[in-house]
Write a protein that holds these residues in place. Structure first.
Motif, PDB file in Angstrom:
ATOM      1  N   THR A 230      28.834 -42.136  -1.883  1.00  0.00           N
ATOM      2  CA  THR A 230      30.182 -41.568  -1.930  1.00  0.00           C
ATOM      3  C   THR A 230      30.275 -40.311  -1.086  1.00  0.00           C
ATOM      4  O   THR A 230      31.223 -40.127  -0.325  1.00  0.00           O
ATOM      5  N   ALA A 231      29.273 -39.450  -1.208  1.00  0.00           N
ATOM      6  CA  ALA A 231      29.276 -38.176  -0.490  1.00  0.00           C
ATOM      7  C   ALA A 231      29.305 -38.366   1.011  1.00  0.00           C
ATOM      8  O   ALA A 231      30.001 -37.640   1.737  1.00  0.00           O
ATOM      9  N   THR A 232      28.559 -39.334   1.515  1.00  0.00           N
ATOM     10  CA  THR A 232      28.449 -39.520   2.964  1.00  0.00           C
ATOM     11  C   THR A 232      29.501 -40.462   3.536  1.00  0.00           C
ATOM     12  O   THR A 232      29.797 -40.411   4.726  1.00  0.00           O
ATOM     13  N   PHE A 233      30.087 -41.321   2.690  1.00  0.00           N
ATOM     14  CA  PHE A 233      31.135 -42.227   3.189  1.00  0.00           C
ATOM     15  C   PHE A 233      32.448 -41.487   3.363  1.00  0.00           C
ATOM     16  O   PHE A 233      33.195 -41.741   4.304  1.00  0.00           O
ATOM     17  N   ILE A 234      32.733 -40.564   2.451  1.00  0.00           N
ATOM     18  CA  ILE A 234      33.982 -39.812   2.496  1.00  0.00           C
ATOM     19  C   ILE A 234      33.767 -38.533   3.298  1.00  0.00           C
ATOM     20  O   ILE A 234      32.865 -37.761   3.021  1.00  0.00           O
ATOM     21  N   GLY A 235      34.617 -38.324   4.285  1.00  0.00           N
ATOM     22  CA  GLY A 235      34.525 -37.112   5.094  1.00  0.00           C
ATOM     23  C   GLY A 235      34.058 -37.415   6.503  1.00  0.00           C
ATOM     24  O   GLY A 235      33.186 -38.254   6.713  1.00  0.00           O
ATOM     25  N   SER A 236      34.656 -36.724   7.478  1.00  0.00           N
ATOM     26  CA  SER A 236      34.267 -36.897   8.874  1.00  0.00           C
ATOM     27  C   SER A 236      34.346 -35.550   9.589  1.00  0.00           C
ATOM     28  O   SER A 236      35.421 -34.926   9.614  1.00  0.00           O
ATOM     29  N   PRO A 237      33.208 -35.086  10.122  1.00  0.00           N
ATOM     30  CA  PRO A 237      31.858 -35.661  10.063  1.00  0.00           C
ATOM     31  C   PRO A 237      31.362 -35.761   8.612  1.00  0.00           C
ATOM     32  O   PRO A 237      31.856 -35.056   7.732  1.00  0.00           O
ATOM     33  N   MET A 239      29.008 -35.656   5.180  1.00  0.00           N
ATOM     34  CA  MET A 239      28.254 -34.592   4.520  1.00  0.00           C
ATOM     35  C   MET A 239      26.805 -34.582   5.000  1.00  0.00           C
ATOM     36  O   MET A 239      26.185 -35.628   5.202  1.00  0.00           O
ATOM     37  N   ASN A 240      26.263 -33.393   5.188  1.00  0.00           N
ATOM     38  CA  ASN A 240      24.829 -33.247   5.433  1.00  0.00           C
ATOM     39  C   ASN A 240      24.090 -33.482   4.116  1.00  0.00           C
ATOM     40  O   ASN A 240      24.410 -32.845   3.103  1.00  0.00           O
ATOM     41  N   VAL A 241      23.125 -34.385   4.098  1.00  0.00           N
ATOM     42  CA  VAL A 241      22.295 -34.600   2.910  1.00  0.00           C
ATOM     43  C   VAL A 241      20.846 -34.690   3.375  1.00  0.00           C
ATOM     44  O   VAL A 241      20.478 -35.597   4.130  1.00  0.00           O
ATOM     45  N   HIS A 242      20.013 -33.722   2.936  1.00  0.00           N
ATOM     46  CA  HIS A 242      18.615 -33.685   3.365  1.00  0.00           C
ATOM     47  C   HIS A 242      17.697 -33.362   2.191  1.00  0.00           C
ATOM     48  O   HIS A 242      18.126 -32.779   1.186  1.00  0.00           O
ATOM     49  N   ASP A 243      16.436 -33.719   2.342  1.00  0.00           N
ATOM     50  CA  ASP A 243      15.421 -33.389   1.342  1.00  0.00           C
ATOM     51  C   ASP A 243      15.085 -31.908   1.419  1.00  0.00           C
ATOM     52  O   ASP A 243      14.862 -31.358   2.508  1.00  0.00           O
ATOM     53  N   VAL A 244      15.075 -31.256   0.254  1.00  0.00           N
ATOM     54  CA  VAL A 244      14.634 -29.861   0.151  1.00  0.00           C
ATOM     55  C   VAL A 244      13.720 -29.762  -1.068  1.00  0.00           C
ATOM     56  O   VAL A 244      13.594 -30.712  -1.839  1.00  0.00           O
ATOM     57  N   VAL A 276      14.377 -32.494  -4.025  1.00  0.00           N
ATOM     58  CA  VAL A 276      15.714 -32.888  -4.440  1.00  0.00           C
ATOM     59  C   VAL A 276      16.559 -33.048  -3.178  1.00  0.00           C
ATOM     60  O   VAL A 276      16.254 -32.455  -2.137  1.00  0.00           O
ATOM     61  N   LYS A 277      17.605 -33.863  -3.257  1.00  0.00           N
ATOM     62  CA  LYS A 277      18.504 -34.044  -2.123  1.00  0.00           C
ATOM     63  C   LYS A 277      19.591 -32.974  -2.178  1.00  0.00           C
ATOM     64  O   LYS A 277      20.296 -32.850  -3.173  1.00  0.00           O
ATOM     65  N   PHE A 278      19.727 -32.231  -1.100  1.00  0.00           N
ATOM     66  CA  PHE A 278      20.714 -31.158  -1.018  1.00  0.00           C
ATOM     67  C   PHE A 278      21.808 -31.567  -0.037  1.00  0.00           C
ATOM     68  O   PHE A 278      21.532 -31.980   1.088  1.00  0.00           O
ATOM     69  N   GLY A 279      23.070 -31.483  -0.490  1.00  0.00           N
ATOM     70  CA  GLY A 279      24.193 -31.855   0.365  1.00  0.00           C
ATOM     71  C   GLY A 279      25.168 -30.714   0.540  1.00  0.00           C
ATOM     72  O   GLY A 279      25.411 -29.936  -0.375  1.00  0.00           O
ATOM     73  N   HIS A 284      31.695 -26.500   5.147  1.00  0.00           N
ATOM     74  CA  HIS A 284      31.207 -25.503   4.195  1.00  0.00           C
ATOM     75  C   HIS A 284      29.928 -24.827   4.682  1.00  0.00           C
ATOM     76  O   HIS A 284      29.177 -24.242   3.886  1.00  0.00           O
ATOM     77  N   ILE A 285      29.681 -24.906   5.982  1.00  0.00           N
ATOM     78  CA  ILE A 285      28.572 -24.178   6.611  1.00  0.00           C
ATOM     79  C   ILE A 285      29.164 -23.162   7.576  1.00  0.00           C
ATOM     80  O   ILE A 285      29.938 -23.516   8.468  1.00  0.00           O
ATOM     81  N   HIS A 286      28.802 -21.898   7.378  1.00  0.00           N
ATOM     82  CA  HIS A 286      29.270 -20.835   8.261  1.00  0.00           C
ATOM     83  C   HIS A 286      28.158 -20.513   9.261  1.00  0.00           C
ATOM     84  O   HIS A 286      27.005 -20.305   8.877  1.00  0.00           O
ATOM     85  N   LEU A 287      28.507 -20.482  10.545  1.00  0.00           N
ATOM     86  CA  LEU A 287      27.546 -20.176  11.598  1.00  0.00           C
ATOM     87  C   LEU A 287      27.711 -18.742  12.082  1.00  0.00           C
ATOM     88  O   LEU A 287      28.831 -18.241  12.204  1.00  0.00           O
ATOM     89  N   SER A 288      26.579 -18.111  12.367  1.00  0.00           N
ATOM     90  CA  SER A 288      26.601 -16.737  12.864  1.00  0.00           C
ATOM     91  C   SER A 288      25.470 -16.545  13.874  1.00  0.00           C
ATOM     92  O   SER A 288      24.494 -17.307  13.880  1.00  0.00           O
TER      93      SER A 288
END
Length: 374
Positions: A230-237, A239-244, A276-279, A284-288
């Protein structure tokens, strides 16, 4: 009450199970979107409601009546198909009123419904044209008008806007919502387009491989996804989901650490010193360009111009993260620092892929259930 209820409904073609034990209800008068990728079973589900497909197992109820063996013509549904299915030898007027004439409706009532539908969908000056003389958008409106004049309690639509250009789709979405608000039918709408799902639906039923993944409001499907699909199907681009790894109140991404606060730490207590998988969604990512506490470092891989904003692809260790920026203030190979929005974290179990929950649920339950209402 024109509720539709599935009770462990399955559909198979030989040994191939296309729909797997659907068990949920569509409320009287709501706009329910069947959403999912191609081949997920959404059109098959709609066709079972319409009576165009038989049910292999389970029971389907409409208005409190079991309809497994009720013929399509006796279910009182109006359906709009993807290809419009207009009769080429009939005029617009004849196409719209065909079903009413076969029902032996009075001439006055037919004319009244026709006039209302033509006015509602902007077809007043086209009623004597043949389908071949219409544009794609006009044919689509004729197909909608043909369904509207029936005034059936069930309004079923199978990707009716997929053949239209983007501008026409936007206009047609508004017309559909307006039609529903006038007649209040129980509306079931099939699409693979998440924009249509989010803008039209009261609720979204997301399917994948014939299995219901989540049933909830567009807001909750987007902001509180039940699982990784659900998290990755909805939204464009997507959602980032990675192992942490969760270690002593901090998340470890590659060789870098940042704290996540007491509420999130409490939620993740069962994952201490584990993976755990972190999404997090790109917006919702701020770049600096400056390092600060709570930020982690990465290198820009590439940048895509999306018009109103830019998608910035950032490499952190072996993983690539996508962030959205309102301006092109970054360049390939540049070192940047990422800060994740604390209120928009998502964590998923690595084995089940289900959400582990959100801080707002801590006082109620440590897990967020799949919202399926029966």
């Amino acid at each position: 009450m024109n509720e539709i209820r599935f009770e462990k409904v399955k559909k198979s073609y030989g040994k191939v199970e296309v729909v797997k034990s659907l068990d949920f209800s569509i409320r009287d008068g709501e706009r329910l979107i069947l959403l999912g990728p191609s081949g997920c079973g959404k059109s098959t589900t709609l066709r079972m409601i319409a009576g165009l497909e038989s049910i292999t197992e389970g029971r389907l109820y409409m208005g409190g009546r079991e309809v497994n063996d009720v013929p399509s013509g006796q279910r009182d549904v109006a359906m709009v198909f993807q290809n419009y299915a207009l009769y080429p030898h009939m005029t617009v007027k004849q196409n719209i009123t065909y079903a009413l004439r076969t029902q032996k409706m009075t001439k006055d009532e037919i004319e009244k419904r026709l006039k209302d539908a033509l006015q509602m969908l902007g077809l007043e000056k086209l009623e004597n044209r043949l389908p071949k003389d219409l544009s794609g958008g006009q044919r689509q409106r004729v197909a909608l008008a043909r369904a509207v004049v029936k005034q059936s309690p069930y309004f079923l639509l199978d990707e009716p806007l997929s053949n239209l250009d983007a501008q026409l789709r936007g206009t047609a979405r508004k017309e559909l919502v307006r039609i529903h608000e006038k007649f209040k039918q129980t509306m079931v709408y099939v699409t693979h387009d998440q924009i249509e799902a989010m803008t039209i639906g009261d609720r979204i039923a997301l399917l994948n491989n014939g299995i219901l993944q989540m049933l909830d409001t567009p807001e909750n499907v987007y902001h509180r996804p039940a699982n990784i699909f659900t998290a990755t199907f909805i939204g464009s681009p997507a959602m980032n989901v990675h192992d942490v790894r969760f270690i002593d109140g901090q998340l470890q991404i590659d060789e870098q650490f940042f704290g996540i606060g007491n509420e999130w730490s409490l939620l993740l207590k069962n994952y201490r010193n584990k993976q755990v998988k972190f999404g997090v969604r790109p917006e919702h990512i701020h770049l600096s360009t400056e390092m600060s506490e709570g930020r982690i470092c990465g290198v820009v891989n590439t940048i895509e111009n999306l018009g109103a904003q830019y998608a910035v692809y950032v490499q952190i260790g072996s993983k690539e993260w996508i962030a959205l920026s309102p301006h092109r203030g970054f360049s390939k190979g540049q070192r940047v620092y990422l800060e994740f929005d604390y209120n928009n974290y998502h964590f998923f179990d690595p084995e089940t892929t289900n959400t582990v929950g959100y801080p707002s649920t801590l006082n109620l339950n440590s897990k967020i259930p799949l919202k399926v209402e029966v």
